[in-house]
Design a protein around this motif. Structure first.
Motif, PDB file in Angstrom:
ATOM      1  N   ARG A 104       4.434  10.674  -1.476  1.00  0.00           N
ATOM      2  CA  ARG A 104       3.851   9.400  -1.066  1.00  0.00           C
ATOM      3  C   ARG A 104       4.907   8.495  -0.447  1.00  0.00           C
ATOM      4  NH1 ARG A 104       0.924   9.280  -6.852  1.00  0.00           N
ATOM      5  NH2 ARG A 104       2.706  10.682  -7.175  1.00  0.00           N
ATOM      6  N   SER A 142       4.404   6.767 -10.708  1.00  0.00           N
ATOM      7  CA  SER A 142       4.933   5.995 -11.830  1.00  0.00           C
ATOM      8  C   SER A 142       6.449   5.863 -11.713  1.00  0.00           C
ATOM      9  CB  SER A 142       4.581   6.674 -13.155  1.00  0.00           C
ATOM     10  OG  SER A 142       5.217   7.940 -13.256  1.00  0.00           O
ATOM     11  N   ARG A 164      -0.569   8.753   0.934  1.00  0.00           N
ATOM     12  CA  ARG A 164      -0.272  10.149   0.610  1.00  0.00           C
ATOM     13  C   ARG A 164       0.166  10.878   1.877  1.00  0.00           C
ATOM     14  NH1 ARG A 164       1.002  13.491  -3.431  1.00  0.00           N
ATOM     15  NH2 ARG A 164      -0.439  12.337  -4.799  1.00  0.00           N
ATOM     16  N   ASP A 194      -3.210   5.920  -1.569  1.00  0.00           N
ATOM     17  CA  ASP A 194      -3.105   6.596  -2.858  1.00  0.00           C
ATOM     18  C   ASP A 194      -2.452   5.654  -3.866  1.00  0.00           C
ATOM     19  OD1 ASP A 194      -3.214   8.503  -4.803  1.00  0.00           O
ATOM     20  OD2 ASP A 194      -2.040  10.005  -3.736  1.00  0.00           O
ATOM     21  N   LEU A 195      -2.507   6.043  -5.123  1.00  0.00           N
ATOM     22  CA  LEU A 195      -1.848   5.274  -6.162  1.00  0.00           C
ATOM     23  C   LEU A 195      -0.344   5.500  -6.089  1.00  0.00           C
ATOM     24  CD1 LEU A 195      -4.212   5.995  -9.205  1.00  0.00           C
ATOM     25  CD2 LEU A 195      -4.070   3.889  -7.851  1.00  0.00           C
ATOM     26  N   LYS A 243       0.838  -1.197   0.000  1.00  0.00           N
ATOM     27  CA  LYS A 243       0.000   0.000   0.000  1.00  0.00           C
ATOM     28  C   LYS A 243       0.875   1.249   0.000  1.00  0.00           C
ATOM     29  CE  LYS A 243      -4.287  -1.562   2.208  1.00  0.00           C
ATOM     30  NZ  LYS A 243      -5.191  -1.358   3.367  1.00  0.00           N
TER      31      LYS A 243
END
Length: 287
Positions: free
Chosen positions: A223, A255, A22, A251-252, A19
């Protein structure tokens, strides 16, 4: 699909991505990036002005078009940094005064130093000497608050003294002459102190200390993984879990290309800072 080979219906043999939480908003990371960039610019242009008689400063000035060009870029960086600082102060005012958001000026999520920070400081020293356990930190540790307020104070003092010199005819209307002379001394000495603090103390507190070395990516990406969150700020993690708010921070992950660019930018900033620190010490002790 296996019903017992993994959590939440994950097939056997598959790995579950950790996981990501943020920690800083996109606006906060953008402001931090702006502060980093402009501060490096101010240091790169301010140090040659401060040590203008140094051969290195003269050589740098010749390369970029003279001390007038250096002063121009110094002022440009100062304006951008001032706007970023005002945006930060405005954001605090809006959240704390207009929206009356709890925790801005006091509490576990506030940057205001509190009694717990002093206890954490002594507990950390006891842990360093093997006399106690490692303290559990909230959203901001005591050294993060120290760094924040050192920069905040420096922004005010260096900014006011710098603008007083820049717009000396205006300030001379209501300030005595000695005040402008004092502004020159204050600006130079406080700026020198800021360079030494940021490139030595702040760099160590953020990136070079155990647990973050060689680069703390959280401030660059905004993050962090669950492991980082739980280890570095166990008290905040437990508090949010107890309040049922932990999942709202999920949060995602950033990248891989963004992480690569952020890591390169971070290492370049640290390298420039440490180089400027070495050059500053050389210029200072060479007279």
């Amino acid at each position: 699909m296996s019903s017992g080979g993994g959590k939440s219906g994950v097939m056997a043999g598959q790995t579950v991505a950790p996981k990501v939480y943020r920690r800083f908003t996109p606006m906060q990371t953008l402001l931090h990036a702006t502060v980093v960039t402009t501060f490096l610019g101010l240091a790169l242009t301010g140090l040659p002005l401060r040590f203008s008689t140094s051969p290195l400063a003269k050589g740098f000035a010749t390369t970029v078009g003279g001390f007038a060009a250096i002063l121009f870029f110094h002022k440009m960086c100062a304006v951008i940094l001032t706007l970023a600082f005002l945006a930060h102060v405005g954001q605090i005012f809006y959240r704390g005064v207009i929206r009356r958001e709890k925790g801005i000026f006091w509490g576990p999520t506030s940057m205001v130093p509190q009694w717990k920070d002093l206890k954490d400081l002594f507990a950390n020293f006891r842990w360093f000497m093997g006399l106690g356990s490692k303290p559990r930190f909230e959203r901001y540790a005591y050294w993060e608050k120290f760094d924040y307020w050192a920069v905040f104070w420096g922004m005010v003092v260096i900014g006011i003294s710098g603008y007083a010199m820049w717009f000396a005819p205006f300030f001379a209307r209501f300030l005595p002459g000695w005040a402008l002379n004092a502004a020159l001394i204050i600006h130079g000495d406080e700026a020198l102190l800021a360079v030494l603090f940021i490139f030595a103390i702040h760099f160590f507190n953020t990136h070079l200390r155990p647990g973050s070395f060689p680069m703390d990516m959280v401030v660059l990406t905004g993050r962090e993984t669950e492991v980082e969150f739980e280890e570095k700020r166990a008290m905040e993690y437990s508090r949010l879990a107890g309040e049922g708010k932990l999942e709202s921070r999920v949060d995602l992950p950033p990248s891989s290309s963004f992480v690569t660019v952020a890591r390169i930018a971070g290492f370049v900033a640290v390298a420039i800072g440490l180089t400027l620190l070495a050059l500053t010490l050389m210029a200072y002790f060479s007279g």
